[in-house]
Design a protein around this motif. Structure first.
Motif, PDB file in Angstrom:
ATOM      1  N   SER A   1     -15.062  -0.178  26.448  1.00 23.86           N
ATOM      2  CA  SER A   1     -13.532  -0.704  25.973  1.00 23.86           C
ATOM      3  C   SER A   1     -12.374  -0.780  26.563  1.00 23.86           C
TER       4      SER A   1
ATOM      5  N   GLN B   1     -24.740   6.751  21.774  1.00 22.77           N
ATOM      6  CA  GLN B   1     -23.683   6.152  22.137  1.00 22.77           C
ATOM      7  C   GLN B   1     -22.642   5.646  23.263  1.00 22.77           C
TER       8      GLN B   1
ATOM      9  N   ALA C   1     -27.843  -2.489  21.959  1.00 24.98           N
ATOM     10  CA  ALA C   1     -27.126  -3.477  21.801  1.00 24.98           C
ATOM     11  C   ALA C   1     -26.867  -3.747  19.874  1.00 24.98           C
TER      12      ALA C   1
ATOM     13  N   THR D   1     -22.204  -2.109  26.327  1.00 28.45           N
ATOM     14  CA  THR D   1     -22.627  -1.342  25.316  1.00 28.45           C
ATOM     15  C   THR D   1     -23.175  -1.474  24.714  1.00 28.45           C
TER      16      THR D   1
ATOM     17  N   THR E   1     -19.490   2.642  25.103  1.00 34.68           N
ATOM     18  CA  THR E   1     -18.503   2.211  24.689  1.00 34.68           C
ATOM     19  C   THR E   1     -17.543   1.760  25.455  1.00 34.68           C
TER      20      THR E   1
ATOM     21  N   LEU F   1     -16.453   6.654  24.897  1.00 26.54           N
ATOM     22  CA  LEU F   1     -15.121   5.481  25.327  1.00 26.54           C
ATOM     23  C   LEU F   1     -14.807   5.262  26.100  1.00 26.54           C
TER      24      LEU F   1
END
Length: 119
Positions: free
Chosen positions: A118, A114, A40, A90, A116, A11
């Motif tokens: 944000s 993954q 995605a 993402t 991400t 993240l």
């Protein structure tokens, strides 16, 4: 049999950076084209970047100037440096190895990592 193991996802806030790594097993890494793809949610898997055995690179328009693909043949590893990340980056990022042997072509995929973006 080639195995690819990605790492480095996570993240990150918009504008941040991440570096993905993909370690390959086997002896064919140095003669292979290596690539990063992403998928995605609800979308098809798409090309992000590729690097040839000779070091030539190719990027999707959406990541040009922000992402850099590189390889270390001594470590059987390909990297994806991702800067200025955006929420639209993402996705699950996959590593792919493409190896040609005579008339045959072999393709291998990693399990994905993954990413991400944000706040």
């Amino acid at each position: 049999q080639v195995q690819l193991v990605e790492s480095g996802g996570g993240l990150v806030q918009p504008g941040g950076s991440l570096r993905l790594s993909c370690a390959a097993s086997g002896s064919s890494f140095s003669i292979s084209v290596m690539g990063w793809f992403r998928q995605a949610p609800g979308k098809q898997r798409e090309l992000v970047a590729t690097i040839s055995s000779g070091g030539s690179t190719n990027y999707a328009d959406s990541v040009k100037g922000r992402f850099t693909i590189s390889r270390d043949n001594a470590k059987n590893t390909v990297y994806l440096q991702m800067n200025s990340l955006k929420p639209e980056d993402t996705a699950v990022y996959y590593c792919k190895q493409s190896t040609s042997s005579g008339l045959r072509k072999y393709e291998y995929w990693g399990q994905g990592t993954q990413v991400t973006v944000s706040s």
